[in-house]
Scaffold this active site. Sequence first.
Site, short mmCIF file in Angstrom:
data_model
loop_
_atom_site.label_atom_id
_atom_site.label_comp_id
_atom_site.label_asym_id
_atom_site.label_seq_id
_atom_site.Cartn_x
_atom_site.Cartn_y
_atom_site.Cartn_z
N SER A 160 0.88 -1.18 0.00
CA SER A 160 0.00 0.00 0.00
C SER A 160 0.91 1.22 0.00
O SER A 160 2.06 1.15 0.46
CB SER A 160 -0.85 0.01 1.27
OG SER A 160 -1.45 1.29 1.44
N TYR A 177 -1.34 -1.28 10.56
CA TYR A 177 -1.54 -1.53 9.11
C TYR A 177 -0.38 -0.93 8.32
O TYR A 177 0.19 -1.59 7.44
CB TYR A 177 -2.87 -0.93 8.67
CG TYR A 177 -3.18 -1.12 7.20
CD1 TYR A 177 -3.57 -2.36 6.72
CD2 TYR A 177 -3.08 -0.07 6.29
CE1 TYR A 177 -3.87 -2.55 5.36
CE2 TYR A 177 -3.38 -0.25 4.94
CZ TYR A 177 -3.77 -1.49 4.48
OH TYR A 177 -4.05 -1.67 3.15
N1 LIG Z 1 -8.73 -0.89 -1.35
C1 LIG Z 1 -7.66 -0.11 -1.24
O1 LIG Z 1 -7.73 1.12 -1.40
C2 LIG Z 1 -6.32 -0.70 -0.91
C3 LIG Z 1 -5.21 0.17 -0.93
C4 LIG Z 1 -3.97 -0.34 -0.66
C5 LIG Z 1 -3.80 -1.68 -0.38
N2 LIG Z 1 -4.90 -2.50 -0.35
C6 LIG Z 1 -4.65 -3.91 -0.06
O2 LIG Z 1 -5.26 -4.69 -1.07
C7 LIG Z 1 -5.64 -5.95 -0.53
C8 LIG Z 1 -7.12 -6.18 -0.82
O3 LIG Z 1 -7.86 -5.14 -0.23
P1 LIG Z 1 -9.37 -4.79 -0.62
O4 LIG Z 1 -9.50 -3.33 -0.54
O5 LIG Z 1 -9.75 -5.52 -1.83
O6 LIG Z 1 -10.08 -5.38 0.68
P2 LIG Z 1 -11.40 -6.25 0.87
O7 LIG Z 1 -12.46 -5.82 -0.06
O8 LIG Z 1 -11.65 -6.22 2.33
O9 LIG Z 1 -10.95 -7.73 0.44
C9 LIG Z 1 -10.08 -8.47 1.24
C10 LIG Z 1 -10.04 -9.88 0.72
O10 LIG Z 1 -9.19 -10.66 1.58
C11 LIG Z 1 -9.96 -11.75 2.12
N3 LIG Z 1 -9.51 -12.04 3.48
C12 LIG Z 1 -9.58 -11.23 4.56
N4 LIG Z 1 -9.11 -11.86 5.64
C13 LIG Z 1 -8.74 -13.10 5.22
C14 LIG Z 1 -8.22 -14.23 5.88
N5 LIG Z 1 -7.97 -14.24 7.21
N6 LIG Z 1 -7.96 -15.35 5.16
C15 LIG Z 1 -8.24 -15.39 3.83
N7 LIG Z 1 -8.74 -14.35 3.16
C16 LIG Z 1 -8.99 -13.22 3.84
C17 LIG Z 1 -11.41 -11.25 2.07
O11 LIG Z 1 -12.37 -12.31 2.09
P3 LIG Z 1 -13.03 -12.86 3.48
O12 LIG Z 1 -13.28 -11.67 4.36
O13 LIG Z 1 -14.25 -13.56 3.03
O14 LIG Z 1 -12.02 -13.81 4.05
C18 LIG Z 1 -11.41 -10.56 0.72
O15 LIG Z 1 -11.48 -11.49 -0.32
C19 LIG Z 1 -5.32 -5.89 0.96
O16 LIG Z 1 -4.06 -6.48 1.19
C20 LIG Z 1 -5.26 -4.40 1.23
O17 LIG Z 1 -4.47 -4.10 2.34
C21 LIG Z 1 -6.15 -2.04 -0.61
#
Ligand SMILES: NC(=O)c1ccc[n+]([C@@H]2O[C@H](COP(=O)([O-])OP(=O)(O)OC[C@H]3O[C@@H](n4cnc5c(N)ncnc54)[C@H](OP(=O)(O)O)[C@@H]3O)[C@@H](O)[C@H]2O)c1
Length: 278
Positions: A160, A177
């Site tokens: 991130s 985080y």
């Molecule tokens: N969105 C942003 O702006 C952003 C920016 C920078 C970085 N990121 C990074 O991008 C990645 C995805 O983020 P997102 O925004 O798409 O978040 P999200 O919508 O919350 O998706 C997270 C995904 O990870 C899964 N997950 C969570 N806990 C888990 C566990 N213990 N075991 C297995 N799977 C798990 C969730 O499914 P379940 O809850 O069903 O397990 C879901 O599929 C993360 O690493 C986040 O830190 C996101």
Amino acid sequence: MSQIQDYPSLFSLAGKTAVVTGGSRGLGLHAATGLTLAGCAKLIITSRNASACADAVKSLQSLSTGATTLSLPADLSSPSEVERFVKELAAVTDGKVDILIANAGAVWGEAFDRHSDAAFDKVMNLNVRSVFNLIRLCTPLLERAAKQSGQKARVVTVGSTVGLNIGAIGEHGMYGYAASKAAVLHLTKHLAVELGPRGILLNAIAPGVFPSKMTKGMIALAGGEEDMGKGSPDGRIGKPEDIVGSIVFLCSRAGEHVNGAVLPIDGGKHVVPSTVKL
Ligand SMILES: NC(=O)c1ccc[n+]([C@@H]2O[C@H](COP(=O)([O-])OP(=O)(O)OC[C@H]3O[C@@H](n4cnc5c(N)ncnc54)[C@H](OP(=O)(O)O)[C@@H]3O)[C@@H](O)[C@H]2O)c1
């Protein structure tokens, strides 16, 4: 004239087997969509929620590329679950994985004085430790794929921009985080050196803000997507194509000489000096 070998195949992932953790929604589902559209033959996604995984598999199958798409639900925060997941993965992939996207992650925002040990532990555990364990256990599968195909296997971790610069502080401070994302970026560089000679390239993406379940509250607090985008030199937040483009690049022949890199995907917000008001 420069001798470019077979330009049409430069960004193709034809025949590859790919795995996306957290592939049920958000950035993971964008990555899985890109890998499918770029030609992967087999795609495996995982998250904790089996029915969300099944829905995502259906939506990926509706792309009708002919890829085999399946899910192996697992809670990757537990080392024994990571082990079980990789065992099942080996069974459904004949022990060969060309591409691993270590995307699953969690966030925690809370004021500094109330930020608990459990909150810090949760994000460091899933965002760093489980990524390390997953890559370590998948290495024989990645090595085998690289050996058989004669092409480098790829791992992309998802950091991130808060792992590059200071993110939220105050009421919704992301202390654990931010530390976890800085750690996973550094881990990626470390493993790029370790595993490059074994036929595996490791790179990280560092997204800025993208709409997802994780960022819904944060975007609402900022006044919506448009207002949130105003802090970036290109005037917007992220969209699915931004993830697709970078993942396909890093996993294809086009990215074959890129290793240990961190690719920020935020329209340049991470290089804006804090003194500049956009
Ligand atoms: N969105 C942003 O702006 C952003 C920016 C920078 C970085 N990121 C990074 O991008 C990645 C995805 O983020 P997102 O925004 O798409 O978040 P999200 O919508 O919350 O998706 C997270 C995904 O990870 C899964 N997950 C969570 N806990 C888990 C566990 N213990 N075991 C297995 N799977 C798990 C969730 O499914 P379940 O809850 O069903 O397990 C879901 O599929 C993360 O690493 C986040 O830190 C996101």
